[in-house]
Design an enzyme around this catalytic site. Structure first.
Site, mmCIF file in Angstrom:
data_model
loop_
_atom_site.group_PDB
_atom_site.id
_atom_site.type_symbol
_atom_site.label_atom_id
_atom_site.label_comp_id
_atom_site.label_asym_id
_atom_site.label_seq_id
_atom_site.Cartn_x
_atom_site.Cartn_y
_atom_site.Cartn_z
ATOM 1 N N ASN A 9 0.869 -1.187 0.000
ATOM 2 C CA ASN A 9 0.000 0.000 0.000
ATOM 3 C C ASN A 9 0.904 1.235 0.000
ATOM 4 O OD1 ASN A 9 -1.775 2.074 0.552
ATOM 5 N ND2 ASN A 9 -2.278 1.365 2.631
ATOM 6 N N LYS A 11 0.138 4.291 -0.236
ATOM 7 C CA LYS A 11 -0.483 5.476 0.396
ATOM 8 C C LYS A 11 -0.262 6.725 -0.465
ATOM 9 C CE LYS A 11 -0.138 3.253 4.837
ATOM 10 N NZ LYS A 11 -0.195 3.372 6.286
ATOM 11 N N HIS A 95 -9.740 1.101 4.792
ATOM 12 C CA HIS A 95 -8.432 1.237 5.455
ATOM 13 C C HIS A 95 -8.601 2.182 6.648
ATOM 14 C CE1 HIS A 95 -4.358 2.523 6.316
ATOM 15 N NE2 HIS A 95 -3.961 1.401 5.750
ATOM 16 N N GLU A 97 -7.012 4.592 7.733
ATOM 17 C CA GLU A 97 -6.832 6.029 7.450
ATOM 18 C C GLU A 97 -8.062 6.604 6.755
ATOM 19 O OE1 GLU A 97 -3.037 5.458 5.561
ATOM 20 O OE2 GLU A 97 -2.243 4.883 7.522
ATOM 21 N N GLU A 168 -5.600 -5.068 10.438
ATOM 22 C CA GLU A 168 -4.559 -4.075 10.682
ATOM 23 C C GLU A 168 -4.870 -3.326 11.972
ATOM 24 O OE1 GLU A 168 -2.487 -2.749 6.856
ATOM 25 O OE2 GLU A 168 -4.379 -1.665 6.883
ATOM 26 N N GLY A 174 2.143 2.122 10.803
ATOM 27 C CA GLY A 174 3.088 3.233 10.675
ATOM 28 C C GLY A 174 3.808 3.570 11.969
ATOM 29 N N SER A 214 3.092 -2.251 10.348
ATOM 30 C CA SER A 214 4.532 -2.323 10.573
ATOM 31 C C SER A 214 5.148 -3.674 10.224
ATOM 32 C CB SER A 214 4.880 -1.926 12.009
ATOM 33 O OG SER A 214 4.494 -0.581 12.238
HETATM 34 P P1 PGA Z 1 2.624 0.215 7.698
HETATM 35 O O1 PGA Z 1 1.178 0.436 7.005
HETATM 36 O O2 PGA Z 1 3.192 -1.051 7.134
HETATM 37 O O3 PGA Z 1 3.423 1.428 7.312
HETATM 38 O O4 PGA Z 1 2.377 0.116 9.157
HETATM 39 C C1 PGA Z 1 0.297 -0.628 6.782
HETATM 40 C C2 PGA Z 1 -0.978 -0.113 6.161
HETATM 41 O O5 PGA Z 1 -1.433 0.972 6.530
HETATM 42 O O6 PGA Z 1 -1.574 -0.764 5.275
#
Ligand code: PGA
Length: 251
Positions: A9, A11, A95, A97, A168, A174, A214
């Site tokens: 992803n 982003k 997601h 976010e 997640e 993140g 992460s």
């Molecule tokens: P990350 O993000 O690996 O940077 O924690 C995962 C995601 O948001 O899909």
């Protein structure tokens, strides 16, 4: 047998040049991998050039979101059929976010899953609890309800053939603070039970449940060794070719 899926992803990162370069390098370095499916989720403007770089490869293309209608006066929105027409096979729905920054409710997420499936693509339904929800013992309640409500508009057969779940935990996204394999496995097993409650047992045993939050080269092997973890949704580490390729080569 559930074939593992490793998804990147991207982003709101990359420039046009970065995106094209990243896609070609991932293609080059994963061409030999047969036992894993790979997918990338670039920002909207880079879908077409990335699709061109991936043409003829087995790497799947996905979008990070879609709108709940197919067309109309919705300035700034992008529909599932549009994404299908540029070669997308997957759409991320719900997601964290999107939920927290853009206010996507469970009903909105369910409508996005419906549109994705209607347009002939696979919905990657993202679910996960916040740190506060975990601390107060609400993980199963939150995750169970996100799974059920997110899938409210699709049939058991559609879920089996056109949906992937991504667990997640919000507190792991993140932050570098990943769930331990045991913590992730617990929730994945619970999600599989929840799926079994929605249809037949084959539905639950055939569906892929990815872990995200992460995921890095140094923790992927432990996570992927868990019986109910069928792949990873990778954010930060998917922007770096070497890390992403190492994750795709999990042992
Ligand atoms: P990350 O993000 O690996 O940077 O924690 C995962 C995601 O948001 O899909």
């Amino acid at each position: 047998m559930r074939k593992p899926l490793i998804a990147g992803n991207w982003k709101m990162y990359t420039t046009l040049m970065d995106a094209v370069e990243l896609a070609s390098e991932i293609r080059r370095l994963t061409e030999q991998l047969r036992d894993v499916e790979i997918a990338v989720f670039p920002p909207f403007p880079f879908l077409v050039p990335v699709a061109a770089k991936l043409a003829g490869s087995r790497i799947g293309l996905g979008a990070q979101d879609c709108y709940v209608a197919d067309k109309g006066a919705f300035t700034g929105a992008v529909s599932a059929p549009m994404l299908r027409s540029v070669g997308c096979r997957y759409i991320l729905c719900g997601h964290s976010e999107r939920r927290s920054v853009f206010g996507d409710s469970d009903a909105t997420v369910a409508a996005k899953v419906r549109r994705t499936v209607d347009s002939g693509m696979t919905a990657v339904l993202c679910v996960g609890e916040t740190a506060q929800e975990r601390r107060s013992g609400q993980t199963s309640v939150v995750v169970g309800s996100q799974v059920k409500l997110g899938l409210a508009q699709v049939s058991a057969e559609e879920i089996r053939s056109n949906v992937v779940i991504a667990y997640e935990p919000v507190w792991a996204i993140g932050t570098g603070d990943t769930a331990t394999p045991a913590m992730a496995q617990d929730v994945h097993a619970f999600i599989r039970e929840t799926l079994a409650g929605l249809g037949t047992d084959t539905l639950a045993s055939e569906m892929r449940i990815l872990y995200g939050g992460s995921v890095k080269p140094d923790n992927v092997d432990g996570l992927m060794s868990c019986p109910d973890i069928d792949g990873a949704l990778v954010g930060g580490a998917s922007l770096e070719v070497k890390s992403f390729v190492r994750i795709a080569k999990f042992e």
